[in-house]
Each structure stands twice: as structure tokens, then as C-alpha cells.
Design a protein around this motif. Structure first.
Motif, PDB file in Angstrom:
ATOM      1  N   ARG A  16      45.939 -15.919  35.665  1.00 31.82           N
ATOM      2  CA  ARG A  16      46.795 -16.834  34.914  1.00 31.82           C
ATOM      3  C   ARG A  16      46.060 -18.134  34.599  1.00 31.82           C
ATOM      4  N   LYS A  17      45.223 -18.596  35.510  1.00 31.91           N
ATOM      5  CA  LYS A  17      44.480 -19.850  35.325  1.00 31.91           C
ATOM      6  C   LYS A  17      43.172 -19.653  34.567  1.00 31.91           C
ATOM      7  N   LYS A  18      42.908 -18.399  34.169  1.00 31.55           N
ATOM      8  CA  LYS A  18      41.682 -18.050  33.423  1.00 31.55           C
ATOM      9  C   LYS A  18      40.414 -18.416  34.195  1.00 31.55           C
ATOM     10  N   GLU A  19      40.452 -18.180  35.500  1.00 34.92           N
ATOM     11  CA  GLU A  19      39.301 -18.516  36.331  1.00 34.92           C
ATOM     12  C   GLU A  19      38.126 -17.562  36.118  1.00 34.92           C
ATOM     13  N   TYR A  20      38.393 -16.458  35.380  1.00 31.91           N
ATOM     14  CA  TYR A  20      37.299 -15.541  35.067  1.00 31.91           C
ATOM     15  C   TYR A  20      36.257 -16.213  34.176  1.00 31.91           C
ATOM     16  N   PHE A  21      36.644 -17.338  33.540  1.00 29.20           N
ATOM     17  CA  PHE A  21      35.676 -18.087  32.746  1.00 29.20           C
ATOM     18  C   PHE A  21      34.793 -18.981  33.621  1.00 29.20           C
ATOM     19  N   LYS A  22      35.265 -19.305  34.812  1.00 30.32           N
ATOM     20  CA  LYS A  22      34.525 -20.235  35.683  1.00 30.32           C
ATOM     21  C   LYS A  22      33.331 -19.563  36.353  1.00 30.32           C
ATOM     22  N   ASN A  23      33.438 -18.255  36.536  1.00 33.58           N
ATOM     23  CA  ASN A  23      32.337 -17.520  37.149  1.00 33.58           C
ATOM     24  C   ASN A  23      32.004 -16.315  36.266  1.00 33.58           C
ATOM     25  N   PRO A  24      31.385 -16.556  35.130  1.00 33.29           N
ATOM     26  CA  PRO A  24      31.153 -15.489  34.136  1.00 33.29           C
ATOM     27  C   PRO A  24      30.365 -14.323  34.734  1.00 33.29           C
ATOM     28  N   PRO A  25      30.807 -13.096  34.480  1.00 30.16           N
ATOM     29  CA  PRO A  25      30.163 -11.940  35.115  1.00 30.16           C
ATOM     30  C   PRO A  25      28.989 -11.338  34.353  1.00 30.16           C
ATOM     31  N   PHE A  26      28.775 -11.754  33.093  1.00 34.65           N
ATOM     32  CA  PHE A  26      27.784 -11.054  32.266  1.00 34.65           C
ATOM     33  C   PHE A  26      26.544 -11.906  31.991  1.00 34.65           C
ATOM     34  N   ASP A  27      25.395 -11.218  32.000  1.00 32.47           N
ATOM     35  CA  ASP A  27      24.122 -11.886  31.694  1.00 32.47           C
ATOM     36  C   ASP A  27      23.861 -11.942  30.193  1.00 32.47           C
ATOM     37  N   LYS A  28      24.388 -10.959  29.472  1.00 36.00           N
ATOM     38  CA  LYS A  28      24.231 -10.913  28.020  1.00 36.00           C
ATOM     39  C   LYS A  28      25.564 -10.500  27.396  1.00 36.00           C
ATOM     40  N   VAL A  29      25.930 -11.159  26.319  1.00 33.58           N
ATOM     41  CA  VAL A  29      27.132 -10.796  25.583  1.00 33.58           C
ATOM     42  C   VAL A  29      26.772 -10.695  24.105  1.00 33.58           C
ATOM     43  N   GLY A  30      27.099  -9.541  23.489  1.00 30.63           N
ATOM     44  CA  GLY A  30      26.834  -9.340  22.064  1.00 30.63           C
ATOM     45  C   GLY A  30      28.118  -9.035  21.319  1.00 30.63           C
TER      46      GLY A  30
END
Length: 620
Positions: free
Chosen positions: A110-124
Motif C-alpha cells: 500500500r505504501k509502495k515500498e517496492y520502489f524503495k528497494n528496487p529488485p532489478f538491475d536492468k529494466v527495458g
């Protein structure tokens, strides 16, 4: 390298799979990276990321429990914010610590904390047409936050090449322009040329979206075009013409890993311009697409199991196996169906969220014979080759059509963008048919610099050629849209100099009923677009309700409108046309117009329900 890579296509409707991302998937997978493809609701992606972290936390809490069997319910808990769904789950009963972890995961989501610890090294992220601007920009701005470093976010494709500055201003990401056709485009020192790599078809199994174009090899054998048409974006997208790109190795690698595909869909923009044209056709034949070639569907289950055994994209082939189980279940008699269901349930393989590679491989001994028994393919089907972007009519001659007839070309697509090219186009069609190519399709640009009647002439010519030559020629009118014009790239509102909004809607209304194409048959064509030019203009000016429901109203209300419309005095007719052209009638002030004009304009306000009621009243 073992990087975590996320490849994303925005959730717009798209006929063809994203070839650029499929090549990137091959590149990264060959580099030893963990590649993930996503197309769908971005909040589903976020929930999945949160739940993956939750499952790791639960495993730390109790390593003996297989928490993944609850993943489907955990995703719902995280999305919906309730733990009541866990009340009947054995792993969570009387386990307050586990339930607390679920609550924490919901809060994190709900707090969008998945943005605080990004899991990906590359995003395309790939981009398509510019009228998908909003959904594409929203997608970039969302998934860029899932990458550890901003400089490792890569945006590419059509929109990013045509409007790189606008994309940067909207996202803060400098997009990649053009093709990945140089060594080291991503990793300095890497000698591979990404644009020539074979496609990774496995990523298409990771998503629920089904591309209309499927069961085909997708490829280019040339790049670019020698022409620089004013309406075309190819010169910017592929500025340098490349005469030849090898196909054989691409198909062999795809066949070995993903199984035989039925058709060959080539997206070349002007293959006839290639100096290697004969070589291209010979290579297509050598790849199994010669005239008369047929296809026997492979065992999809065996392909999925082999890829799981090889460790090739487990995420994709776990999902694939779950889909195949469902297809198999529908074919089985009751006893075998019950047995399979019980085994799948015991192995937690009823849903891809809970299934594991290990359990699927354990089930193989029981499932494999069922597939061989119930999915026998005994009938071969014809394979086709489709140069989907079209063939240049100006370059067609007896020699290259004779060569083209050596493969299963169907349909032959020829662009017919301008009525002034009538003689060139007609000669091209006659030449193709003379060499036995009788299934043709053509793209017809309209709303550019053409006049409406020119579209009618072009479609009618095809109908006449069908009758004369005994060929099947389908017309595909395509509305011009300036995809790199700052005033129009975010929408489809552009109106050509000889067109108006009502004419555009009229053409679209007719095409909606014909599914976008105009086929053979004089009667069909005359009903759809008119028996002559005057009738065509009548349809363009006709109220939309009467166009869409032509057969319901053509002998009554539509006929009334038509008689009143064309009976208007010249000055009144021009006034009415100026109103109708704008195609906005909701807030129309009828007091501004004469009684004659009002009597005609009233028909443009009629909905289908109202028209049906009017008919009932007239007939009562």
C-alpha cells in the motif's frame, strides 16, 4: 553476470509480439541473467514482487513449510488488504507470526515500498505508436522505479525513436533511438549485435495476453527502405537500407528450443529493393516454406518439459504446463480427468502461482502418456509466408514475381496509397496473378493528401480486378495519423485537408462491420460503400446510426433522410454539411437553422433505440 532483468511492454493492444524485447531476452539470457517479461496491470507486477519478498520472509520463519502453495491467496491478501482469506489455510492457523508478516507485506504494498528497494538491475521498456503516449509514459514512470540505477533503465522502440526529446521530458529517461545494431550497444566490449539475435519466444508464455499473430516465426531479412514517403516513419526508424539478414540460423535455433512454428511472418519494409532478393527467397525455401510446404504441430507439452529440464525460463514453462494441464483436462474422459485433477491438486499444480518446476517434473511420468494419447496430430496444414509490411508495387516485375511464386506467399500485400498510382498498381496485380499469386491484400492510406472519392476508386478497382482475374483481393483502408506531430501524437484526431470528422467516422463505421477489410464481391462492396460515387458520398454524409444499422433502416428512415438531404437548396445544403462535417450534435442549437435544415439535422440525433421506436410508431 547474474543480473535481474525486467522487460516490459505497456498494456496496450498489439497484434504482434515485441520483437525488440524478444531479442533482448535472448541477449540477457545468453549472458547468464535472470530475465522476466511483463505485460499487464502494473499493480499485479508490484503485488507479485511484494509477495516474492513475503515468501522469502515466511521461509526464514519456517523453512520446513512449503509456503508457495499459498501464493495465489497471498497475492489476493496483499492486493485486497485482508487476512480473512487465510483463515482456512493450514499454514496460517494459530501462526500469528506468519499472519503478521502478511500484514506487513500488505502495508508495504500500500505504501509502495517496492520502489524503495528496487529488485532489478536492468529494466527495458518497449514503445509502439505515439497515440499510445499516456499508457506508455505511465508505464515507463512506474517501472523505472523498480530499477536499482536510473542509468540502467532502457527505453526503445518506435515512439522513443520518433519523439526522444518528448519522452525524456516526460520520464527523465534518455531513450535509445533506432536499432540495436552495433556491438556493445548495452555492454561495452560485447561483440554481439542484438538486432540480429534470434527471438526468445519463451517470454510470451510468461503473460496472459495472447497476441493475435502467433504460431509463426517473426523476422526481418532486410532493414529500411529505399523510398522516403512523406507519410512514413521508416526512414527515421531504420535510416539505412540493409540488403540481407540471415534467416536460417534464427529459425534453426528457434525450432530447436521452442518447437516448429507454422508460418513465417517477415516485417521487411521493402524486400524487392534488395540486391539479395533471389538469395532471400532461396533461403526461405530452404527453411521449409517452399511452395506446397506443410506443417505438423509439435507436442507442446514435450517442448515445455524439455525446457524445464534444461532450466530454460522456468517461470515461462511452469505457466505453460499449467495451461496445458487445463487443455488436457478438457479432453479426458471422467475417470482419467478425476485422476489427473487429484494428482495436480496433491502436487499444488492447479495454478501457476503455486506450481513448482520440481512437482511438474514428478508428474511427467503420469502426464506425458496422456498428452501423446489425446493430442495426436495427424493432419498437416499449409504453411504461409507473409511479408506483412507489403511489397513495393513500383518494383514488381515478371522476374521477381516468378521467384516469389516459389514460396507459400499468402497473401501478397501491395500498398495502394494514391489513386495517381493506379496504372502501376494495376500492372503489379496483373503480374502477380499471371504467376499464380491469386491471394492478395493491400493497404490503402486515406486521410493524408487524398480525396475521399479516391479511396472509393481504389476499393472499386480491387473489386473489378477480383471479378476479371478470378483473384481474391482484400482492401485494408488505413487512416493516416501523423505519429510524430507534436499537435497530434497523443491522439488520433488529425483530419486531412480533403477530409472531415464525419467522413472519418463514416469510413470507420463501415469498416467496423466488415472487420476492417473489403473483400471480393460486387454486391457486398456496393452495399457497404455504394454502387457509384454519388452513393458513396451519400454514405459519407449519412447519420451514423443509419450506416451501422443499414439493413434495419435503409428502406425507411435512411431513405427519408437521403431524400430530404439531397433535396435541400444549395445554400441550405452547404449549411447542413458544415454542421455535419464537425460530427458533434449533442449541444446543437437548432434555432439557428431553417425548418428545412432542422428537418434534416434531426436525423443525426437519432440513436438506434429511438430509430426503432420511430419505426414502431410509423407501422402502428
Amino acid at each position: 553476470m547474474n543480473r535481474k532483468v525486467l522487460l516490459v511492454e505497456p498494456n496496450y493492444k498489439n497484434k504482434y509480439p515485441p520483437m525488440g524485447l524478444m531479442k533482448l531476452a535472448t541477449y540477457y539470457r545468453e549472458s547468464g541473467d535472470d530475465v522476466r517479461f511483463f505485460k499487464g496491470d502494473l499493480l499485479d507486477l508490484a503485488a507479485d514482487i511484494v509477495v516474492e519478498d513475503l515468501l522469502n520472509a515466511l521461509a526464514t520463519l519456517d523453512a520446513e513449510t512449503n509456503w508457495k502453495t499459498d501464493k495465489k491467496i497471498l497475492v489476493e491478501c496483499v492486493r485486497k488488504g485482508t487476512t480473512s482469506l487465510l483463515d482456512e489455510q493450514a499454514h496460517f492457523q494459530n501462526n500469528s507470526d506468519a499472519i503478521e508478516l502478511v500484514k506487513n507485506a500488505r502495508s508495504s504494498y500500500r505504501k509502495k515500498e517496492y520502489f524503495k528497494n528496487p529488485p532489478f538491475d536492468k529494466v527495458g521498456i518497449t514503445t509502439l505508436f505515439t497515440f499510445y503516449w499516456n499508457i506508455t509514459i505511465d508505464t515507463i514512470n512506474f517501472v523505472k522505479q523498480l530499477c536499482k540505477k536510473p542509468e540502467d533503465v532502457m527505453v526503445g522502440g518506435i515512439m522513443s525513436t520518433l519523439l526522444p526529446n518528448e519522452v525524456y521530458e516526460a520520464t527523465g529517461i534518455h531513450p535509445f533511438e533506432g536499432l540495436l545494431n552495433h556491438p556493445g550497444d548495452i555492454d561495452k566490449g560485447d561483440t554481439r549485435i542484438i538486432d540480429t539475435l534470434p527471438l526468445d519466444y519463451s517470454i510470451l508464455e510468461e503473460i496472459d495476453y495472447k497476441y493475435p499473430a502467433n504460431n509463426a516465426y517473426f523476422a526481418y531479412m532486410t532493414r529500411g527502405c529505399i523510398n522516403h514517403c512523406a507519410f512514413c516513419a521508416v526512414p527515421k526508424l531504420e535510416p539505412h537500407y540493409c540488403d540481407y539478414i540471415g534467416l536460417k540460423e534464427q529459425i534453426e535455433r528457434a525450432r530447436d528450443r521452442f518447437g516448429e512454428q507454422r508460418d513465417l511472418l517477415l516485417l521487411d519494409n521493402n524486400v524487392l529493393a534488395s540486391k539479395c532478393y533471389d538469395r532471400i527467397i532461396d533461403e526461405i525455401k530452404a527453411c521449409g516454406f517452399q511452395k506446397g510446404a506443410t506443417y505438423m504441430p509439435p507436442n507442446q507439452y514435450e517442448i515445455a518439459i524439455q525446457n524445464l529440464k534444461d532450466g530454460y525460463n522456468d517461470r515461462a514453462y511452469v505457466r505453460k504446463c499449467i495451461r496445458l494441464y487445463k487443455e488436457l483436462t478438457e479432453k479426458l474422459p471422467l475417470e482419467e480427468k478425476t485422476e489427473l485433477y487429484l494428482r495436480l491438486e496433491q502436487a499444488a499444480c492447479l495454478h501457476y502461482e503455486t506450481a513448482t518446476k520440481e512437482e511438474i517434473l514428478k508428474l511427467d511420468e503420469f502426464v506425458a502418456p496422456l498428452f501423446k494419447k489425446h493430442f495426436k496430430h495427424t493432419k498437416k496444414v499449409k504453411r504461409i509466408v507473409d511479408f506483412n509490411q507489403g511489397i513495393d508495387a513500383r518494383l514488381i516485375n515478371d522476374q521477381n514475381m516468378a521467384k516469389l511464386a516459389e514460396i507459400n506467399i499468402s497473401p501478397l500485400r501491395i500498398a495502394f496509397d494514391h489513386w495517381e498510382q493506379k496504372d502501376i498498381y494495376e500492372k503489379a496485380v496483373r503480374t502477380a496473378v499471371a504467376h499464380g499469386i491469386t491471394n492478395l491484400s493491400n493497404y490503402m492510406l486515406y486521410n493524408f493528401r487524398d480525396k475521399p472519392e479516391h479511396l472509393y476508386y481504389r476499393m472499386k478497382l480491387n473489386v473489378d480486378l477480383c471479378d476479371e482475374l478470378g483473384a481474391n483481393i482484400y482492401s485494408f483502408p488505413m487512416k493516416y495519423h501523423p505519429i510524430n506531430d507534436p499537435d497530434f501524437f497523443m491522439n488520433r484526431d488529425y483530419i486531412g485537408e480533403h477530409w472531415n470528422r464525419k467522413f472519418i467516422r463514416a469510413i470507420q463505421a463501415v469498416l467496423n462491420s466488415t472487420k476492417g477489410k473489403v473483400g471480393k464481391g460486387k454486391h457486398f462492396f456496393e452495399e457497404a460503400f455504394g454502387a457509384d460515387e454519388h452513393r458513396f458520398w451519400t454514405i459519407l454524409w449519412m447519420p451514423e446510426t443509419f450506416i451501422i444499422y443499414r439493413f434495419m433502416f435503409k428502406e425507411n428512415l435512411a431513405k427519408e433522410w437521403e431524400e430530404k438531404f439531397w433535396s435541400l437548396p444549395t445554400e441550405e445544403l452547404e449549411k447542413v454539411k458544415s454542421v455535419v462535417a464537425v460530427n458533434k450534435f449533442k449541444d446543437l442549437d437548432f434555432s439557428k437553422y431553417s425548418k428545412e435544415a432542422r428537418d434534416v439535422l434531426q436525423y443525426y440525433m437519432v440513436t438506434r433505440d429511438e430509430a426503432e421506436q420511430m419505426l414502431k410508431e410509423k407501422n402502428s
